[in-house]
Structures are given as structure tokens and as C-alpha cells.
Write a protein that holds these residues in place. Sequence first.
Motif, mmCIF file in Angstrom:
data_model
loop_
_atom_site.group_PDB
_atom_site.id
_atom_site.type_symbol
_atom_site.label_atom_id
_atom_site.label_comp_id
_atom_site.label_asym_id
_atom_site.label_seq_id
_atom_site.Cartn_x
_atom_site.Cartn_y
_atom_site.Cartn_z
ATOM 1 N N GLU A 1 4.508 12.976 0.092
ATOM 2 C CA GLU A 1 3.685 13.754 1.027
ATOM 3 C C GLU A 1 2.948 14.852 0.275
ATOM 4 O OE1 GLU A 1 6.886 16.886 2.750
ATOM 5 O OE2 GLU A 1 6.995 14.856 3.567
ATOM 6 N N GLY A 2 1.982 15.454 0.975
ATOM 7 C CA GLY A 2 1.221 16.559 0.403
ATOM 8 C C GLY A 2 0.247 16.106 -0.668
ATOM 9 N N GLY A 3 -0.361 17.050 -1.336
ATOM 10 C CA GLY A 3 -1.285 16.757 -2.421
ATOM 11 C C GLY A 3 -2.399 15.801 -2.011
ATOM 12 N N TYR A 4 -2.643 14.841 -2.876
ATOM 13 C CA TYR A 4 -3.747 13.911 -2.618
ATOM 14 C C TYR A 4 -3.458 12.995 -1.434
ATOM 15 C CZ TYR A 4 -7.943 11.271 -3.578
ATOM 16 O OH TYR A 4 -9.182 10.699 -3.469
ATOM 17 N N THR B 1 -2.497 13.915 1.400
ATOM 18 C CA THR B 1 -3.112 14.593 2.535
ATOM 19 C C THR B 1 -4.598 14.277 2.583
ATOM 20 O OG1 THR B 1 -1.475 16.346 2.383
ATOM 21 C CG2 THR B 1 -3.497 16.846 3.610
ATOM 22 N N LYS B 2 -5.232 14.270 1.429
ATOM 23 C CA LYS B 2 -6.660 13.939 1.368
ATOM 24 C C LYS B 2 -6.888 12.474 1.748
ATOM 25 C CE LYS B 2 -10.678 14.657 -1.548
ATOM 26 N NZ LYS B 2 -11.417 15.575 -0.703
ATOM 27 N N LEU B 3 -6.029 11.571 1.268
ATOM 28 C CA LEU B 3 -6.153 10.156 1.640
ATOM 29 C C LEU B 3 -6.104 9.983 3.156
ATOM 30 C CD1 LEU B 3 -3.806 8.373 -0.943
ATOM 31 C CD2 LEU B 3 -6.299 8.216 -0.853
ATOM 32 N N ALA B 4 -5.224 10.715 3.803
ATOM 33 C CA ALA B 4 -5.019 10.581 5.243
ATOM 34 C C ALA B 4 -6.218 11.045 6.065
ATOM 35 C CB ALA B 4 -3.771 11.348 5.657
ATOM 36 N N GLN B 5 -7.156 11.737 5.456
ATOM 37 C CA GLN B 5 -8.321 12.240 6.177
ATOM 38 C C GLN B 5 -9.336 11.136 6.473
ATOM 39 O OE1 GLN B 5 -9.657 15.495 3.717
ATOM 40 N NE2 GLN B 5 -7.975 16.806 4.370
ATOM 41 N N ARG B 6 -9.205 9.998 5.820
ATOM 42 C CA ARG B 6 -10.082 8.852 6.082
ATOM 43 C C ARG B 6 -9.250 7.746 6.715
ATOM 44 N NH1 ARG B 6 -12.989 9.199 0.413
ATOM 45 N NH2 ARG B 6 -14.802 10.400 0.980
ATOM 46 N N PRO B 7 -9.897 6.807 7.408
ATOM 47 C CA PRO B 7 -9.137 5.724 8.045
ATOM 48 C C PRO B 7 -8.615 4.670 7.066
ATOM 49 C CG PRO B 7 -11.472 5.542 8.560
ATOM 50 C CD PRO B 7 -11.297 6.823 7.809
ATOM 51 N N LEU B 8 -9.123 4.671 5.827
ATOM 52 C CA LEU B 8 -8.647 3.764 4.787
ATOM 53 C C LEU B 8 -8.389 4.582 3.527
ATOM 54 C CD1 LEU B 8 -11.194 0.820 5.269
ATOM 55 C CD2 LEU B 8 -8.805 0.889 6.042
ATOM 56 N N ASP B 9 -7.479 4.091 2.698
ATOM 57 C CA ASP B 9 -7.106 4.827 1.493
ATOM 58 C C ASP B 9 -8.019 4.467 0.333
ATOM 59 O OD1 ASP B 9 -4.759 6.161 2.595
ATOM 60 O OD2 ASP B 9 -3.955 4.138 2.765
ATOM 61 N N VAL B 10 -8.761 5.448 -0.142
ATOM 62 C CA VAL B 10 -9.676 5.259 -1.269
ATOM 63 C C VAL B 10 -9.449 6.345 -2.309
ATOM 64 C CG1 VAL B 10 -11.477 4.104 0.089
ATOM 65 C CG2 VAL B 10 -11.546 6.568 -0.162
ATOM 66 N N ASP B 11 -9.630 5.947 -3.563
ATOM 67 C CA ASP B 11 -9.511 6.890 -4.677
ATOM 68 C C ASP B 11 -10.412 6.363 -5.775
ATOM 69 O OD1 ASP B 11 -8.870 8.373 -6.917
ATOM 70 O OD2 ASP B 11 -6.706 8.183 -6.675
ATOM 71 N N GLY B 12 -11.426 7.124 -6.117
ATOM 72 C CA GLY B 12 -12.389 6.704 -7.125
ATOM 73 C C GLY B 12 -11.779 6.431 -8.483
ATOM 74 N N GLY B 13 -10.605 6.980 -8.751
ATOM 75 C CA GLY B 13 -9.947 6.752 -10.029
ATOM 76 C C GLY B 13 -8.937 5.616 -9.998
ATOM 77 N N ALA B 14 -8.761 5.001 -8.846
ATOM 78 C CA ALA B 14 -7.757 3.934 -8.709
ATOM 79 C C ALA B 14 -8.349 2.581 -9.079
ATOM 80 C CB ALA B 14 -7.231 3.891 -7.282
ATOM 81 N N LEU C 1 0.832 -1.205 0.000
ATOM 82 C CA LEU C 1 0.000 0.000 0.000
ATOM 83 C C LEU C 1 0.866 1.254 0.000
ATOM 84 C CD1 LEU C 1 -2.677 1.557 0.268
ATOM 85 C CD2 LEU C 1 -2.525 1.167 2.746
ATOM 86 N N GLU C 2 1.901 1.268 0.818
ATOM 87 C CA GLU C 2 2.775 2.443 0.882
ATOM 88 C C GLU C 2 3.463 2.681 -0.462
ATOM 89 O OE1 GLU C 2 4.367 5.868 2.151
ATOM 90 O OE2 GLU C 2 2.805 4.712 3.151
ATOM 91 N N GLU C 3 3.921 1.611 -1.113
ATOM 92 C CA GLU C 3 4.540 1.752 -2.433
ATOM 93 C C GLU C 3 3.545 2.334 -3.429
ATOM 94 O OE1 GLU C 3 5.487 0.779 -6.546
ATOM 95 O OE2 GLU C 3 3.847 -0.132 -5.421
ATOM 96 N N CYS C 4 2.326 1.863 -3.379
ATOM 97 C CA CYS C 4 1.284 2.363 -4.281
ATOM 98 C C CYS C 4 1.062 3.863 -4.063
ATOM 99 C CB CYS C 4 -0.008 1.578 -4.025
ATOM 100 S SG CYS C 4 -1.434 2.166 -4.946
ATOM 101 N N LYS C 5 0.949 4.269 -2.815
ATOM 102 C CA LYS C 5 0.716 5.685 -2.517
ATOM 103 C C LYS C 5 1.907 6.545 -2.930
ATOM 104 C CE LYS C 5 -0.524 5.193 1.823
ATOM 105 N NZ LYS C 5 -1.110 5.416 3.168
#
Length: 165
Positions: free
Chosen positions: A68-71, A73-86, A57-61
Motif C-alpha cells: 500500500e501507499g507510495g506509487y 496510491t498513484k496507480l489506484a487513481q486510474r481505472p487501469l494500472d499503468v507505469d511508464g517504466g514497467a 496483476l496483484e502479485e506484480c503490484k
Amino acid sequence: MAATWPFDTDADEHDPLTASRIAVTGSHPMWCYLVAFDRESAARPTDSEAAMLASYLEECKERWYGKEGGYRTKLAQRPLDVDGGANGVIFRKYGPNDWGYRRQSWTMGPLYVPQSPRLRELYPNDSPIGPYTLVEVMDHAHTIVDEVHRPWLDWKAQHPEVFPA
């Protein structure tokens, strides 16, 4: 007031993998998790396999969103990493050193690659037949044509505490 679990029944809130931001869900989750573990698996990841999933997961991110920064930061706002385009990866464990994976976007073909032990028994000439270790499945998920993607190989080499040689 306590925060509510945003993933309702789609992902397990109290599973130990959730602490590493790995979604524990079904084979066809409603959310686009970057990395998930299929709760219907016949076996649970070992501690070392759980560390591999977290590193994956860390490699993917890092690859897609930077360090760091950018999206991120947005991922970190939820308890799991989600991205509608992923096109997230869902891992399933059939048994000791026997794993499969699927991409969230798959709508045809086998449910997981490699297929379950039962299907391998029924269709022994299908490829890939398995069993595959978790590292082999991760390599397969990073294969382009016939070669494992170099950045993934570099990531594993940079993390020998998780991916021993």
C-alpha cells in the motif's frame, strides 16, 4: 460530470476484465499497462483464468510497489494500472488451455511465446512449442535462466483458491 475514459481507444472501457483492472487492448498498446489481455485473442479467459490474471496483476503490484501507499496510491487513481517504466505483460489466448504472452518491450523475435498454433504447425522444431496453460505461461514469464522465480512460486502457494495445486 462523468469522468472520461483516459485510455481512449487503446483499452476497452466496458470489457468485463476491466473491472479487475486488466487492460483489454491490442498486442502493441500505447499505454504501459502492467497486465493486459489481447483483444484479438481467439478465445476469452474462463472465470478461473480471469481470476488468475487479476492475481498475477496483484502479485506484480505487491512485488514492485509494496502492499500500500507510495506509487500504488498513484496507480489506484486510474481505472487501469499503468507505469511508464514497467515492462508489462500482454496475454493472448489461442484456445482452451492454450496461452501465449509477450513483454511490452519486445521488438524482435516471435510476437508471443509460445507462438500461435498455426506457427507451431509450420515450425514444429521451434522452442517453446506449446500449448501452455495460463499458469505455465505465467511461470514462463517469471523464469530467470532455467528456474521459476521463488517469489512467484510462493505467491501461487499462498493463493490456492486461484492457483490450485
